[in-house]
Write an enzyme that holds these catalytic residues in place. Structure first.
Site, PDB file in Angstrom:
ATOM      1  N   GLU A  51       7.944   0.676  16.954  1.00  0.00           N
ATOM      2  CA  GLU A  51       8.694   1.223  16.084  1.00  0.00           C
ATOM      3  C   GLU A  51       8.967   2.357  16.078  1.00  0.00           C
ATOM      4  OE1 GLU A  51      10.944  -0.575  12.266  1.00  0.00           O
ATOM      5  OE2 GLU A  51       9.149  -2.566  12.709  1.00  0.00           O
TER       6      GLU A  51
ATOM      7  N   ASN B 215       0.652  -1.289  -0.202  1.00  0.00           N
ATOM      8  CA  ASN B 215       0.071   0.162  -0.261  1.00  0.00           C
ATOM      9  C   ASN B 215       1.042   1.643   0.332  1.00  0.00           C
ATOM     10  OD1 ASN B 215       0.674  -0.737   2.891  1.00  0.00           O
ATOM     11  ND2 ASN B 215      -0.654   0.858   3.517  1.00  0.00           N
TER      12      ASN B 215
ATOM     13  N   CYS C 262      -3.158   1.093   6.925  1.00  0.00           N
ATOM     14  CA  CYS C 262      -3.459   0.301   7.636  1.00  0.00           C
ATOM     15  C   CYS C 262      -4.483   1.677   8.569  1.00  0.00           C
ATOM     16  CB  CYS C 262      -2.239   0.140   8.148  1.00  0.00           C
ATOM     17  SG  CYS C 262      -0.991   1.606   8.610  1.00  0.00           S
TER      18      CYS C 262
ATOM     19  N   GLU D  27       3.465  -4.711  12.491  1.00  0.00           N
ATOM     20  CA  GLU D  27       2.741  -3.388  12.572  1.00  0.00           C
ATOM     21  C   GLU D  27       1.142  -4.470  11.026  1.00  0.00           C
ATOM     22  OE1 GLU D  27       4.867  -0.488  11.031  1.00  0.00           O
ATOM     23  OE2 GLU D  27       6.098  -0.067  13.187  1.00  0.00           O
TER      24      GLU D  27
END
Ligand code: NAD
Length: 490
Positions: free
Chosen positions: A471, A159, A292, A258
């Site tokens: 992160e 993405n 996301c 993630e």
């Protein structure tokens, strides 16, 4: 007239592009048109093994390189991406079909920022140390020495390909690791260009390797199953994250995940409605809903429900789907026909569950050579509640359900009623309420009166199905290094 031969995108191992092999080639498709724009060389297990071995050989020299020199390589990489900016934009647009304006302002610009930010973070990093009082007046000095993990497997989705890749590669390299990168099979282009840039920036051979291919039974699984990797950083879906965790479990390697999201926005009646509508338009439809962090659940206080529903539908209808190169285009296609079928399936489910379709809901007819692409209309639903599958499951498309609420407590309960926990946004003029509700959100990042605003030094990640670990800034430093505690009795 014959079609032009598509160019090759090759694997990069030990400082060189590997000669492509047609028997292991697959097509890279432009999702805006459905046409093949390149051939990609799929890495089999032997090539992945070569890449991991090259990375292992690079670790001792690169990790022993002074931090100042390592961070200078990162700064040169940032400058070289700027020099070749339009090449990166073109590669990203060819793979994703996203508007050039977005590729310029977000994807490639953020890659530059990632290299500069992590050069700064690592250059400024200190060590934890403690003076420990001992019986009899003596003391011990405790300090931690941070060492790189070694070889890090970096697996990223399609993405925001370059943005997410450099978000991991920059801190991993700055900390002295070598990396083997597996970009998404849908978006191989920019990872290959980055190989050229890092080599030109002075990164030693073997410190950055790229293996192309798919997940299970292909480069992704060969990489995560390889005994020579010391950690995995992964961005992608929750289901794949779980699979990667199973693959690395027997060797007990650190993972950073993630993963997906099903993010809520909460709009209170006292919000600046224009500001909220602008923010919601971005948060629902940016990158065609394929971020996301995108909002797929919009909870609106009842007094302003009609205003928000009408206003958001009007803004959705004003989005311009079209050729990526056209400066007026705001919205690109979905990444593939397969993904469009998934989004279409959720649209059908929403209608079966009794949704009212405020706008969109189907495949647009765009003409202009675009009808072979994987386009889907910006779509809004009302009339669904938290039990409907399109409200519970991540769709990852340009869709959202609008749901009314009455009280703050109800809004918090509705927003937190999910297996995911990545992001939320709260829209209100009452800042006390903004803080209170943002803190009550069970998510990794909660925004008040904004969305997607990121300081790359702050921790990023998700709870529940949305991930494991953080992160960003020091959190990246902690993931990409292992501390040894040295205790000296004085
Ligand atoms: P995906 O999980 O299908 O694929 C991600 C990557 O994993 C790809 O490179 C793929 O080839 C690889 N892969 C697939 N199976 C594998 C396996 N068994 N072993 C090793 N590698 C494997 O995800 P996607 O469809 O590419 O991306 C969309 C998903 O990513 C969405 O769920 C989205 O929410 C999530 N995402 C999360 C974040 C975040 O920061 N939390 C950011 C962007 C995207």
């Amino acid at each position: 007239m014959t079609a032009p031969t598509p160019r090759w995108i090759s694997n990069f191992v030990d400082g060189h592009f590997v000669e492509p092999d047609e028997r292991q080639g697959f097509d890279a498709i432009d999702p805006a048109t459905g046409l093949v724009h390149a051939r990609v060389h799929e890495a089999g297990a032997p090539l992945v093994d070569r890449a991991v071995r090259a990375a292992r050989r690079a670790v001792p020299g690169w990790s022993a390189t002074p931090v100042r020199e390592r961070t200078e390589v990162l700064r040169r990489a940032a400058a070289l991406i700027e020099e070749r900016f339009e090449e990166f934009v073109a590669a990203e647009v060819a793979d994703t079909g996203k508007p050039v304006t977005q590729a310029r302002e977000l994807d490639v610009a953020r890659a530059v920022a990632n290299f500069r930010t992590f050069a700064d973070v690592v250059a400024a990093a200190g060590q934890e140390s403690f003076m420990t009082d001992l019986p009899g007046g003596r003391q011990a000095l405790n300090y931690a020495v941070r060492k790189p993990l070694g070889v890090v497997a970096v697996i990223v989705p399609w993405n925001l390909p370059l943005l997410l890749l450099t978000w991991k590669v920059a801190p991993a390299l700055a900390c002295g690791n070598a990396v083997v990168v597996k970009p998404s099979e849908e978006t191989p282009g920019t990872a290959a260009l980055l190989a050229e840039v890092l080599a030109d920036a002075g990164l030693p051979a073997g410190a950055y390797n790229v293996v192309h291919g798919f997940g299970s039974g292909s480069a992704g699984e060969h990489l995560t199953a390889h005994p020579g990797i010391d950690g995995v950083t992964f961005t992608g879906s929750s289901a794949t994250g779980a699979q990667v965790m199973r693959t690395v479990a027997p060797r007990v390697r650190p993972v950073s995940f993630e993963l997906g999201g099903k993010n809520a926005a909460v709009v209170f009646a006292d919000a600046d409605l224009d500001e909220a509508l602008d923010g919601l338009t971005r948060s629902v439809f940016a990158n065609t809903g394929q971020v996301c962090l995108c909002t797929e659940r919009v909870y609106v206080q009842r007094a302003v429900f009609a205003d928000i529903a009408d206003g958001l539908a009007e803004r959705a209808r004003a989005l311009r789907l079209g050729r990526p190169a056209d400066a007026a285009t705001t919205t690109g296609p979905l990444i593939s026909q397969a993904h469009r079928e998934k989004v279409r399936g959720y649209a059908a489910l929403a209608e079966q569950a009794g949704a009212t379709v405020l706008t969109g809901g189907g495949v647009p007819a765009l003409g202009d050579g675009l009808d072979g692409g994987s386009w889907f209309e910006p779509t809004l639903w009302t009339g669904l509640d938290n039990t409907a599958r399109p409200v519970r499951e991540e769709v990852f498309g340009p869709v959202a359900a609008l749901i009314p609420f009455d009280t703050e407590e109800e809004a918090v309960a509705l927003a937190n009623d999910t297996a995911y926990g990545l992001a939320a946004s709260v829209w209100t003029r009452d800042l006390r309420r903004g803080h209170r509700v943002a803190q009550a959100m069970e998510v990794g990042v909660a925004w008040v009166n904004t969305w997607f605003l990121r300081d790359l030094r702050s921790p990023f990640g998700g709870m529940g199905l949305s991930g494991l670990g953080r992160e960003g800034g020091d959190a990246s430093l902690h993931f990409y290094t292992e501390p040894t505690n040295v205790c000296v009795q004085l």
